[in-house]
Design a protein around this motif. Structure first.
Motif, PDB file in Angstrom:
ATOM      1  N   SER A  83     -10.420   3.504  11.914  1.00 60.27           N
ATOM      2  CA  SER A  83     -11.012   2.367  12.598  1.00 60.27           C
ATOM      3  C   SER A  83     -10.686   2.387  14.093  1.00 60.27           C
ATOM      4  O   SER A  83     -11.560   2.146  14.939  1.00 60.27           O
ATOM      5  CB  SER A  83     -10.491   1.074  11.952  1.00 60.27           C
ATOM      6  N   LYS A 122      -4.017   2.932   3.521  1.00 59.00           N
ATOM      7  CA  LYS A 122      -4.341   1.966   4.561  1.00 59.00           C
ATOM      8  C   LYS A 122      -4.098   2.525   5.976  1.00 59.00           C
ATOM      9  O   LYS A 122      -4.915   2.336   6.862  1.00 59.00           O
ATOM     10  CB  LYS A 122      -3.514   0.699   4.335  1.00 59.00           C
ATOM     11  N   LEU A 130      -5.428  -5.927  13.352  1.00 57.32           N
ATOM     12  CA  LEU A 130      -5.120  -4.907  12.354  1.00 57.32           C
ATOM     13  C   LEU A 130      -3.730  -5.114  11.760  1.00 57.32           C
ATOM     14  O   LEU A 130      -3.510  -4.875  10.572  1.00 57.32           O
ATOM     15  CB  LEU A 130      -5.211  -3.498  12.962  1.00 57.32           C
ATOM     16  N   GLU A 174      -3.926  -7.343   8.907  1.00 55.92           N
ATOM     17  CA  GLU A 174      -4.429  -6.657   7.712  1.00 55.92           C
ATOM     18  C   GLU A 174      -3.338  -5.853   7.018  1.00 55.92           C
ATOM     19  O   GLU A 174      -3.390  -5.627   5.809  1.00 55.92           O
ATOM     20  CB  GLU A 174      -5.570  -5.705   8.072  1.00 55.92           C
ATOM     21  N   LEU A 175      -2.373  -5.410   7.790  1.00 53.87           N
ATOM     22  CA  LEU A 175      -1.333  -4.539   7.248  1.00 53.87           C
ATOM     23  C   LEU A 175      -0.074  -5.276   6.802  1.00 53.87           C
ATOM     24  O   LEU A 175       0.877  -4.646   6.363  1.00 53.87           O
ATOM     25  CB  LEU A 175      -0.939  -3.485   8.295  1.00 53.87           C
ATOM     26  N   ILE A 220      -6.875   2.679   8.839  1.00 54.28           N
ATOM     27  CA  ILE A 220      -6.677   1.938  10.085  1.00 54.28           C
ATOM     28  C   ILE A 220      -6.843   2.880  11.285  1.00 54.28           C
ATOM     29  O   ILE A 220      -7.508   2.537  12.264  1.00 54.28           O
ATOM     30  CB  ILE A 220      -5.282   1.263  10.106  1.00 54.28           C
TER      31      ILE A 220
END
Length: 155
Positions: A137, A130, A57, A60-61, A134
């Motif tokens: 998720s 986001k 993750l 992704e960030l 996140i």
């Protein structure tokens, strides 16, 4: 300095590593009770997967520029620090008690993340950021873990 979802993931990693250490310690302390040691080791591996997931993750960030305002982040950071003090090494007598402890603790972790996620929302469009997604998720993954624990307890 602006705070982003990356800061939240870093805090989540700290909690995951504390969970890892807690379950690892239970496994060592209870090594003579084979059933508890096995379940503790399963939970250790599960937390290892959480840690790997959080690391993914973070990738992704990397380019996330959605900022979390200072006041919100300050409160969230305080709550993370307070929550991370809750880790204990419980006295466990049998496998049922350990499973109940684990389920309760994991439910507390999910409730904590839901609380954090809720604090990120100041207006409707914040649910599209986001950091919010996140956390959604992470909550989903944690809920799957809890469902697995619940099924294991029912057996």
């Amino acid at each position: 300095m602006a705070y982003t979802g990356m800061d939240l993931i870093n805090k989540a990693l700290i909690i995951a590593k504390k969970r890892y250490e807690m379950y690892k310690n239970i496994s060592k302390v209870m090594e003579e009770d084979f059933k508890i040691a096995i379940v503790a080791n399963i939970l250790v591996r599960s937390v290892e997967k959480n840690i790997d997931y959080y690391e993914k993750l973070k990738l992704e960030l990397e380019n996330d520029d959605d900022e979390i305002d200072f006041h919100t982040y300050d409160k969230i950071s305080f709550l993370f620090n307070k929550f991370s003090q809750r880790f204990e090494n419980p006295v466990i007598k049998d496998i049922d008690e350990f499973l109940r402890f684990s389920l309760d603790f994991e439910n507390q972790v999910v409730a904590f993340y839901i609380d954090i996620q809720g604090r990120l929302v100041k207006k409707a469009e914040d649910t599209e950021k986001k950091a919010y997604k996140i956390l959604s998720s992470i909550i989903e993954e944690k809920q799957k873990h809890i469902n697995n624990l619940q099924m294991f307890i029912k057996k």
